[in-house]
Scaffold this active site. Structure first.
Site, mmCIF file in Angstrom:
data_model
loop_
_atom_site.group_PDB
_atom_site.id
_atom_site.type_symbol
_atom_site.label_atom_id
_atom_site.label_comp_id
_atom_site.label_asym_id
_atom_site.label_seq_id
_atom_site.Cartn_x
_atom_site.Cartn_y
_atom_site.Cartn_z
ATOM 1 N N SER A 119 0.843 -1.195 0.000
ATOM 2 C CA SER A 119 0.000 0.000 0.000
ATOM 3 C C SER A 119 0.884 1.253 0.000
ATOM 4 C CB SER A 119 -0.953 -0.060 1.202
ATOM 5 O OG SER A 119 -2.015 0.838 1.057
ATOM 6 N N HIS A 154 -7.332 -6.110 -0.349
ATOM 7 C CA HIS A 154 -6.085 -5.371 -0.135
ATOM 8 C C HIS A 154 -5.052 -6.137 0.690
ATOM 9 C CE1 HIS A 154 -3.881 -1.675 -0.484
ATOM 10 N NE2 HIS A 154 -3.882 -1.412 0.807
ATOM 11 N N ASP A 212 -9.225 -5.366 -4.865
ATOM 12 C CA ASP A 212 -8.336 -4.445 -4.168
ATOM 13 C C ASP A 212 -8.748 -2.988 -4.361
ATOM 14 O OD1 ASP A 212 -6.045 -3.360 -2.928
ATOM 15 O OD2 ASP A 212 -4.757 -4.889 -3.814
#
Length: 297
Positions: free
Chosen positions: A107, A273, A246
């Site tokens: 991320s 995610h 995601d």
């Protein structure tokens, strides 16, 4: 498989006069340096997902970035910039004598990993980009597409609250909660303990300064960040992982894969995610296969 385990070693590193706490698992010449998401999020959720690699001969290193976890929490807003965080990564790498590393970022940690690799390419053996993006304006357009799936009434409601700065309004938060369950972690029942620990100790100051009020609105100082056109200069083996659902979407992953000269792309069909918690066995196989093929000679 992820596990909740104590680090073999904890090390305090001085970074610009502030203490940053690093965690090590295992030993050996191959080092996986882990940059977790956030910003402002303790590294528990990410280090516990990757610590299993210590059982396969890798030295796994993670650290609480400045402003979170066991590291110092200064309140100077000038500290919350990607350039300073790149310097922090390099300070940790040098202080621990890690040499050339397998660099992985999840991320926000993926944005940081890209920025670090472009700044210090000589220190990167491989690049593992997990559930991330290299072009935040494009990512925001993808997030608007995900938001649109809530329906026109919800989209109008969210836009009205955002225009008024009412990010904590219960109606707005209900929409964000639904998006989180769809696109951040799609698990039935309780979320894993390391995830809950990280979320429960989130320092929102760096997060709001750099990203915004939540995962689906980017208005911080990184909102215009893009390194997509610089990726062709990174001539190292790269693994890109993404979940089918995601928040940092498969389209974002594909854009990176098309520009990285030595990229492999793997999509996890049942994940959002955090595939390392949503499909841990499949994720571990992909990660271990890539790292094994690119061990230090």
């Amino acid at each position: 498989m992820w596990q909740d385990r104590r680090a073999d070693r904890e090390i305090r590193v001085d970074v610009g006069g502030h203490a940053v706490v690093a965690y090590e698992f295992g030993s050996g010449p191959d080092v996986l340096l882990c940059l977790n998401g956030g910003p402002g999020l303790p590294c528990d959720y990410f280090r516990e997902a990757l610590s299993f690699l210590a059982e396969h001969g890798f030295r796994v290193v993670a650290f609480d970035q400045l402003g979170c976890g066991a590291s110092d929490r200064p309140e100077d807003p000038a500290l919350w910039s990607i350039t300073r965080y790149v310097a922090e990564v390099e300070a940790v790498r040098a202080a621990l004598g890690l040499g050339r590393v397998h660099l992985t970022g999840h991320s926000w940690g993926g944005w940081l990993a890209i920025e670090y690799a472009l700044t210090h390419p000589q220190n990167v053996r491989t690049l593992l980009l997990q559930n991330t993006a290299a072009d935040l304006p494009h990512l925001m357009s993808e997030l608007h597409r995900l938001r649109a799936a809530l329906g026109p009434e919800a989209v109008a409601m969210m836009a009205a609250h955002e225009a008024a700065g009412r990010f904590t309004h219960p109606e707005y938060q209900a929409a964000i909660t639904l998006l989180n369950y769809r696109h951040v972690l799609r698990l039935e029942g309780d979320w894993p303990a390391p995830v809950l620990r990280s979320l429960g100790d989130w320092n929102m100051a760096p997060y709001k300064a750099m990203q915004g009020p939540n995962e689906f609105l980017y208005i911080g100082n990184l909102k215009d960040w893009t390194r997509l056109d610089d990726l062709p200069s990174l001539h190292v083996p790269a693994l890109i992982t993404v979940g089918a659902h995601d928040e940092q979407t498969p389209a974002c992953a594909t854009r990176m894969a098309e520009r990285l000269p030595q990229a492999e792309l793997h999509l996890f069909a049942h994940s959002s995610h955090m595939p390392f918690y949503e499909e841990p066995e499949a994720f571990d196989r992909v990660l271990l296969s890539f790292l094994t093929r690119h061990r230090a000679a």
